[in-house]
Motif scaffolding. Structure first.
Motif, PDB file in Angstrom:
ATOM      1  N   LYS A  11      -3.462   3.947  -6.942  1.00  0.00           N
ATOM      2  CA  LYS A  11      -2.065   4.160  -7.197  1.00  0.00           C
ATOM      3  C   LYS A  11      -1.405   2.995  -5.706  1.00  0.00           C
ATOM      4  N   VAL A  12      -1.925   3.603  -5.172  1.00  0.00           N
ATOM      5  CA  VAL A  12      -1.467   3.136  -3.585  1.00  0.00           C
ATOM      6  C   VAL A  12      -1.978   1.793  -3.129  1.00  0.00           C
ATOM      7  N   ARG A  13      -3.564   2.126  -3.088  1.00  0.00           N
ATOM      8  CA  ARG A  13      -4.079   1.532  -2.711  1.00  0.00           C
ATOM      9  C   ARG A  13      -5.353   1.469  -3.169  1.00  0.00           C
ATOM     10  N   ASP A  33      -2.671  -3.397  -0.800  1.00  0.00           N
ATOM     11  CA  ASP A  33      -1.634  -2.886  -1.295  1.00  0.00           C
ATOM     12  C   ASP A  33      -1.759  -2.529  -2.485  1.00  0.00           C
TER      13      ASP A  33
END
Length: 136
Positions: A11-13, A33
């Protein structure tokens, strides 16, 4: 022969691993990212020959898709539109995060370095890629 690029989508990285040109050795490449992932891949294939994208497929123990699969499907659609000439293959990624963490322990990394989640993501992508190469 082009390289195989593995993606441990998050989701983030997102962790990324790559093979050598002969598709023998899997190596961690980087962590990106997630919001910059498509542009990273577009830039990467401008300089390197990639013949296949491997994308981890998170599953529950009963073989049903995990919750994060709902995030991966839209990414796959965007990737297919952005880079239609490179096929995408899904690979079961169960236990890769746990295996990545154990790999870090086994290699003697300090507790501080083991808390580096981007390193865990990169190692997870490498494990996804290694498992694919072994099964090939």
């Amino acid at each position: 022969m082009g390289r195989i690029l593995a993606i441990d989508y998050g989701k983030v990285r997102t962790g990324i691993a790559i093979t050598d040109e002969l598709q023998i050795i899997a190596s961690g490449l980087t962590t990106v990212d997630t919001k910059e992932l498509i542009s990273f891949l577009e830039d990467y294939i401008k300089t390197e020959s990639v013949e296949l994208f491997l994308v981890g497929e998170p599953k529950q123990m009963n073989n049903t898709p995990s919750e994060s699969e709902a995030l991966i499907i839209p990414f796959l659609e965007k990737l297919e539109k952005a880079i239609p000439d490179i096929p995408i293959k899904r690979v079961d990624e169960r236990f890769t995060s746990k295996m990545a963490f154990q790999t870090m322990i086994d290699s003697g990394l300090s507790k501080k370095k083991r808390k580096n989640k981007s390193l865990v993501d990169q190692i997870s992508a490498t494990l996804i890629l290694q498992n694919y190469l072994y099964s090939k």
